[in-house]
Design an enzyme around this catalytic site. Structure first.
Site, PDB file in Angstrom:
ATOM      1  N   ARG A  74     -12.247   1.718  -8.519  1.00  0.00           N
ATOM      2  CA  ARG A  74     -12.678   0.419  -8.167  1.00  0.00           C
ATOM      3  C   ARG A  74     -13.038  -0.484  -9.235  1.00  0.00           C
ATOM      4  NH1 ARG A  74     -12.742   3.720  -3.986  1.00  0.00           N
ATOM      5  NH2 ARG A  74     -13.513   5.071  -5.703  1.00  0.00           N
ATOM      6  N   THR A  75     -13.966   0.195 -10.085  1.00  0.00           N
ATOM      7  CA  THR A  75     -14.666  -0.697 -10.995  1.00  0.00           C
ATOM      8  C   THR A  75     -13.549  -1.079 -11.896  1.00  0.00           C
ATOM      9  OG1 THR A  75     -16.517   0.502 -10.526  1.00  0.00           O
ATOM     10  CG2 THR A  75     -16.543  -0.872 -12.549  1.00  0.00           C
ATOM     11  N   LYS A 103     -11.861  12.557 -31.959  1.00  0.00           N
ATOM     12  CA  LYS A 103     -11.923  13.101 -33.288  1.00  0.00           C
ATOM     13  C   LYS A 103     -13.482  13.113 -33.814  1.00  0.00           C
ATOM     14  CE  LYS A 103      -7.530  10.629 -34.048  1.00  0.00           C
ATOM     15  NZ  LYS A 103      -7.029   9.565 -34.745  1.00  0.00           N
ATOM     16  N   ARG A 124     -17.779   1.941 -19.097  1.00  0.00           N
ATOM     17  CA  ARG A 124     -18.465   3.032 -18.248  1.00  0.00           C
ATOM     18  C   ARG A 124     -18.563   4.352 -19.092  1.00  0.00           C
ATOM     19  NH1 ARG A 124     -16.907   4.879 -12.005  1.00  0.00           N
ATOM     20  NH2 ARG A 124     -17.725   2.889 -11.884  1.00  0.00           N
ATOM     21  N   HIS A 152     -25.612   0.273 -12.071  1.00  0.00           N
ATOM     22  CA  HIS A 152     -24.306  -0.251 -11.936  1.00  0.00           C
ATOM     23  C   HIS A 152     -24.174  -1.846 -11.726  1.00  0.00           C
ATOM     24  CE1 HIS A 152     -19.879  -0.145 -11.257  1.00  0.00           C
ATOM     25  NE2 HIS A 152     -19.925   0.865 -10.426  1.00  0.00           N
TER      26      HIS A 152
HETATM   27  N1   CP Z   1     -17.969   1.959  -6.792  1.00  0.00           N
HETATM   28  C1   CP Z   1     -17.251   2.488  -7.833  1.00  0.00           C
HETATM   29  O1   CP Z   1     -18.130   2.455  -8.956  1.00  0.00           O
HETATM   30  O2   CP Z   1     -16.341   3.140  -7.808  1.00  0.00           O
HETATM   31  P1   CP Z   1     -15.531   3.802  -9.065  1.00  0.00           P
HETATM   32  O3   CP Z   1     -16.214   5.006  -9.441  1.00  0.00           O
HETATM   33  O4   CP Z   1     -14.159   4.073  -8.414  1.00  0.00           O
HETATM   34  O5   CP Z   1     -15.262   2.568  -9.898  1.00  0.00           O
END
Ligand code: CP
Length: 329
Positions: A74-75, A103, A124, A152
């Protein structure tokens, strides 16, 4: 894009509108605690305009880099969709194993290079604090797409947006909302960010967590300092009868230091359609997703399920964040 069942366009009563100019251009989005109530409402207001196509914001000629050192559906996809919808372009990776990290290249060196390629970085990373480190190096805005078990923040903006669409009282303050968090509150970064943001609103919090996975003290202390009433509740069934919003989370298996501990508690909480028989009609179940087995499939067909509509709200919210930090609105 259509609103989810039970959602309304976000209403901004005059008292909820920002009373001071909000400056976003060039800002990093690393922790939700870097944002005031004013800032939060400003983002929600722009997201509402994005969703209703009333914002003229465009990002033609701009480039977003997505650096995903940890899996995501999603993110990453909603940030990419948001950028495409605004006319911008996207570069990036979703598998650090195919990059020079393999590397031995450091995160700092990766950022020093990507800032020369892109106008904004969405990252991320499995390590807590990685986004903060990247923001201290980067000359272009860094948006934290999740760092370890820490924060998040873009998920929190979309969670607030979803709650505001379902329950206008979040912004109007006309009544106190009861919001329950259930699941892995220790390692789940979405609930850390969301509890921090909810400190700015009139809510009562109920927390249900398996033993050992309770909300960390630092977040409870911050909530207490903000005057939030937070109650730890032993069972899911108890919160179902009282809550306006039940925010479920999965057990973060990848962050458990001990696999045996995970096996021991992995079936310790799960919501089913049968458990919702006594729920008030307005109860809505949210989940940042992915779900594993904490929400039974039979819940999807109930009017309480709202997690897929919630995920859809990621697009206008991320359009708003990108436009704000790149500085086109
Ligand atoms: N909600 C969320 O962070 O989903 P993902 O891990 O799929 O990005």
């Amino acid at each position: 894009m259509s609103a989810g069942a039970g959602e309304h366009p976000v209403a901004f009563p005059p008292a909820a509108l920002p009373f001071a100019p909000v400056q976003f251009t060039g800002r990093h989005v690393v922790s939700i605690s870097d944002f005031s109530r004013n800032d939060l409402i400003h983002v929600l207001e722009l997201a509402a305009r994005m969703e209703s196509s009333k914002s003229p914001a465009r990002l033609d000629g701009k480039l977003m880099a997505t650096l995903f050192f940890e899996p995501s559906t999603r993110t990453r996809l909603s940030f990419e969709a948001a950028m495409h919808k605004l006319g911008g372009k996207v570069i990036g990776f979703s598998d650090a194993g195919s990059t020079s990290t393999k590397k031995g290249e450091s995160l700092a060196d990766t950022i020093r290079m990507v800032e020369r390629y892109a106008d904004v970085i969405v990252m991320r990373h499995p390590r807590d604090g990685a986004a903060r480190l990247a923001s201290e190096i980067s000359t272009v805005p860094v948006i934290n797409g999740g760092d370890g078990g820490n924060q998040h923040p873009s998920q929190t903006f979309l969670d607030l947006y979803t709650i505001a669409k379902l329950f206008p009282a979040l912004l109007s303050g006309e009544r106190e909302l009861t919001i329950a968090f259930a699941g892995d509150l220790r390692y789940g970064r979405t609930v850390h960010s969301l509890l921090t943001a909810l400190c700015h609103f009139k809510v009562r919090m109920l927390l249900v967590a398996p033993r050992g996975l309770e909300m960390p003290e630092q977040y409870l202390n911050a909530a207490a300092k903000a005057g939030l009433v937070v109650q730890e509740v032993p069972t899911l069934q108890e919160v179902v009868a009282q809550a306006d919003v039940l925010y479920m989370t999965r057990l973060q298996e990848e962050r458990f230091p001990d696999p045996l501990e995970f096996d021991h508690i992995k079936h310790s909480y799960r919501i089913t359609a049968a458990m919702l028989a006594s729920a008030p009609a307005h109860l809505r179940i949210l989940h940042p997703l992915p779900r594993v087995n904490e929400i039974a499939i039979d819940v999807d067909a109930t009017p309480h399920a709202h997690y897929f509509a919630q995920a859809g709200n990621g697009i206008p919210v991320r359009q708003a964040l990108l436009s704000l930090v790149i500085g086109t609105v």
